[in-house]
Design an enzyme around this catalytic site. Structure first.
Site, PDB file in Angstrom:
ATOM      1  CE  LYS A  33       6.655   1.322 -16.465  1.00 47.96           C
ATOM      2  NZ  LYS A  33       5.914   1.237 -15.534  1.00 47.96           N
ATOM      3  CB  THR A  34       0.564   1.173 -17.033  1.00 47.99           C
ATOM      4  OG1 THR A  34       1.863   1.724 -16.499  1.00 47.99           O
ATOM      5  CG2 THR A  34      -0.151   0.933 -16.914  1.00 47.99           C
ATOM      6  CG  ASP A 218       5.368  -1.986 -14.020  1.00 48.48           C
ATOM      7  OD1 ASP A 218       6.312  -1.907 -15.455  1.00 48.48           O
ATOM      8  OD2 ASP A 218       4.986  -0.929 -13.019  1.00 48.48           O
ATOM      9  CD  GLU A 219       8.825   1.150 -12.945  1.00 49.78           C
ATOM     10  OE1 GLU A 219      10.073   1.127 -13.211  1.00 49.78           O
ATOM     11  OE2 GLU A 219       8.051   2.184 -13.251  1.00 49.78           O
ATOM     12  CD  GLN A 249      11.829   5.699 -17.355  1.00 51.87           C
ATOM     13  OE1 GLN A 249      10.896   6.459 -16.275  1.00 51.87           O
ATOM     14  NE2 GLN A 249      11.394   5.167 -18.192  1.00 51.87           N
ATOM     15  NE  ARG A 600       9.350  11.129 -14.816  1.00 48.55           N
ATOM     16  CZ  ARG A 600       9.101  10.112 -15.225  1.00 48.55           C
ATOM     17  NH1 ARG A 600       7.556   9.071 -15.114  1.00 48.55           N
ATOM     18  NH2 ARG A 600       9.772   9.561 -16.404  1.00 48.55           N
TER      19      ARG A 600
END
Length: 739
Positions: A33-34, A218-219, A249, A600
């Site tokens: 996504k970044t 973002d997020e 998430q 992670r």
């Protein structure tokens, strides 16, 4: 030259090239996504959008820095004028420019949690509310949550019903006014006051609506109500809003995040384009399979299916330990083994836990075994006493109305005691003045002895001197001067202990932080440095250069990745936490948290649980988490070799289901039962291999093996309801079944 998007997959490229109108990008864990966000910003600039018209909002300074660096690299430096940063830093910037419209000066102070708790404690004392019976930290947390939902004091007062809520309402109203009087805002106010500003002054709202033609968030699943309202308000004119997030998430409900925001986006912007990023670039297939098996149990989610072209990878390893100490000891050994076998560094491994308290046992064993480690989420650098003392001096220089900082400075002055300070505070309240307004005229202090009054004058002279010098001196040199005049370095050198040396090192590090800020910032002022300090988060303090194992809560691990991950304490009442068991929403958030922890891991994942651990000062029998049992119940994850050994031990207790597909990739690796030192004629001689037993907590089971002698005797028991447990017989109170 056109931008090169060859590193994007087809769905990523579609999302990047969508310029006009609202876009919802559902980005699964590790799906790049970044890369998509930075590529989209670069594409906007390449398409002729002025960088000044782009507002990009993130949740951590680390993410903002990474994104800006990438955009600058893609565009050749033309992105410097983008407004990119965390919600709080971007709107703190707006408030610096517009603060006078809402009754503040541009030099307002930003209070951290400790400052807020201190103010609240003082207000509770004024209102004769016992801080022994009602914890000021609980009141502060409740007020923070109310603010995150954008509920102001008058509205909350009408809603308050319970005794506790009415106490909070009374404190909240005074607290809100007290901060304004101190020319201070807390962390939550940085989102509250932009909304107040926009509602009161339509021309200001239109100014920023027209300024920011393109808004990217973002997020988005972690936004609270205030953030949701801000973004919605700014996007109404041009509707060029792109939000990126993953409902799976969403893990910050406890601090106000509302998962409903990502669901509501589709209703708020019905013309939106939807993009699903489902290809994972981070983890192996087996790790992704485990994540999928966990999250599929949640009922409320946007449909997506993560997949990867990465290799199959190793089995997920389940570690069952007898006690929490054995868990830490075992993981210490596994870390050493991973370092040796994979030729990796200590910094490539992370221990993730549900609560900060779980770090203690690991710290003990890591020190014992010479394993270097860092803890994220302990006492932050800027919250250490000596650093807070210096920051208080700097904050008073910028904002003398900041009562909390001024009190700290006065109390550090030798010869000024709490009794004197209390007299001045009472006078300030009586005269409806700030503390600084009272002391800045020494004639107001006739009731205080001359010697004490001289000490107060020294503080005033110090403040006035550096209020002038901050405009004349280079920032780093000015801060060095302030530190010297506090007298702290001299006191620490006189103390000459290991602790004082460490505190002196912290002060030296603070000067380095100021120097780095001055070198890199476009506006290297004291005000901007203090703003940056106030907005530092746990993840921003992760030292990625230090070669050490990282210990951190799963909440703090969001946005990070490690080759090897250990998720520890995966037991009922710990993960999920007990408070979540009676609420479907909270239980689903705990499951999302487990999903975040799993994803992670890049190459190897361990999941650990213990049969017994000390909790609340006494030994507690634990049951492995329902999240693990759910996966086993549906797919029977026991690998065939281990499954056959258990079945041979007691055929009628065999688990007969077979595994296939994704389920076969996941291995539960229990320590094998040992029978070599069984004491046949000693204590508990009726507990033998193959014997059926009953335990009050775990129910019926069968003994697979026995080890040790006398009071140290232990048994491996396979329970029908909760799997394999290691039991210390002298504590177990087992009932043996009669054949």
């Amino acid at each position: 030259m056109p931008l090169d998007f060859s590193n994007l997959n087809p769905e990523q490229r579609r999302a990047v090239e969508q310029i006009e109108g609202p876009s919802l990008i559902i980005a699964g864990a590790g799906s790049g996504k970044t890369r998509v966000l930075t590529s989209k910003i670069a594409h906007l600039i390449d398409s002729g959008v002025n960088p000044r018209e782009i507002l990009a909002l993130t949740f951590t300074n680390k993410a903002a820095r990474e994104m800006k660096d990438r955009v600058v690299a893609l565009t050749g430096g033309s992105a410097e004028n983008i407004w990119m940063g965390t919600f709080h830093s971007m709107f703190a910037r707006i408030l610096r420019m517009e603060a006078e419209l809402i009754g503040f000066t541009r030099y307002y102070t930003i209070y951290d949690t400790a400052d807020s708790v201190s103010v609240i404690k003082s207000i509770m004392s004024e209102q004769n509310v016992s801080t022994d019976k009602i914890n000021p930290k609980s009141v502060q947390a409740f007020i923070s949550n109310v603010k995150n939902r954008y509920v102001l004091p008058a509205e909350f007062d009408a809603l308050a019903q319970t005794f506790f809520e009415k106490i909070v309402s009374s404190v909240y109203s005074v607290y809100f006014d007290r901060l304004r009087k101190n020319n201070a805002m807390d962390f939550d106010d940085l989102l509250i006051y932009p909304l107040i500003l926009f509602e009161k002054f339509e021309e200001i709202l239109n100014k920023y609506r027209n300024r920011f033609r393109f808004v990217l968030v973002d997020e988005y699943q972690d936004t609270n109500r205030a953030q949701y309202e801000i973004v919605k308000a700014l996007s109404q004119t041009h509707k060029n809003i792109t939000v990126v997030g993953d409902d799976a998430q969403s893990i910050y409900k406890w601090r106000g995040a509302d998962i409903q925001n990502i669901f509501d986006f589709r209703n708020d912007f019905p013309e939106h384009k939807l993009f699903r990023l489902e290809q994972n670039y981070r983890s192996t297939k087996k790790i992704l399979d485990m994540a999928g098996l966990v999250i599929q149990k949640n009922q409320r989610q946007i449909e997506k299916k993560l997949w990867t072209e990465n290799h199959e990878g190793e089995y997920v390893t389940m570690l069952e330990s007898l006690t929490d100490k054995e868990e830490a000891s075992k993981i210490s050994r596994y870390i050493s083994k991973e370092i040796h076998d994979r030729h990796i560094n200590f910094k490539d491994a992370a221990i993730l836990y549900r609560t900060n308290a779980q770090s203690r046992t690991f710290e003990e064993f890591f020190r014992l075994n010479g394993i270097p480690y860092i803890i994220v989420g302990g006492i932050r650098f800027y919250e250490r006493k000596e650093i807070k003392d210096i920051l208080a001096h700097l904050r008073v220089i910028v904002n003398p109305a900041d009562e909390e900082s001024l009190l700290r400075v006065l109390l550090m002055k030798e010869g000024l005691g709490k009794t004197t300070i209390e007299k001045i505070r009472t006078q300030a309240e009586t005269e409806n003045k700030t503390l600084y307004e009272v002391i800045k005229n020494p004639e107001n202090l006739a009731h205080i002895s001359g010697k004490t009054r001289n000490k107060i004058v020294e503080v005033l002279n110090f403040t006035n001197k550096y209020r002038y010098l901050k405009e004349e001196m280079e920032l780093t040199e000015m801060v060095r001067g302030v530190i010297d005049e506090t007298g702290l370095p001299g006191l620490l050198r006189l103390e000459n202990t290991a602790e004082s040396e460490e505190r002196m090192n912290n002060i030296t590090e603070l000067v380095s932080a100021v120097a780095q800020f001055a070198e890199s910032s476009e506006t290297p002022t004291l005000e901007e440095f203090l703003t940056q300090v106030s907005l530092v988060s746990d993840i921003d303090e992760v030292d990625e250069k230090k070669n050490a194992v990282t210990l951190m809560t799963i909440h703090a691990a969001k946005g990070l990745e490690f080759p090897v991950v250990f998720i520890v304490g995966v037991e009922e009442g710990i993960f999920p936490v007990s408070s979540s068991l009676n609420s479907l929403d909270e239980l689903e958030e705990e499951r999302r948290l487990f999903y975040v922890a799993i994803t992670r891991a890049m190459s190897k994942l361990y999941i650990s649980f213990a049969d017994q651990r000390f909790r609340f000062g006494s030994r507690s029998y634990q049951v492995k988490s329902r999240f693990l049992k759910e996966a086993e119940d549906e797919y029977n994850k026991l690998n065939l070799v281990e499954y056959e050994r258990m079945k041979q031990a007691k055929g009628r207790h065999g688990f007969s289901k077979k595994t296939s597909g994704a389920a076969q990739r996941i291995k539960i690796d229990f320590t094998a039962a040992r029978d070599d030192d069984f004491d046949e004629n000693g204590e508990f001689s009726d507990i033998v291999k193959g014997k059926g037993v009953y335990h009050e907590t775990f129910g019926s089971g069968v003994v697979l093996g026995v080890q040790g002698k006398g009071k140290d005797k232990k048994a491996d028991i396979l329970f029908e309801d909760c799997g394999l447990k290691k039991i210390i017989l002298k504590y177990a109170k087992l009932r043996v079944n009669l054949d």
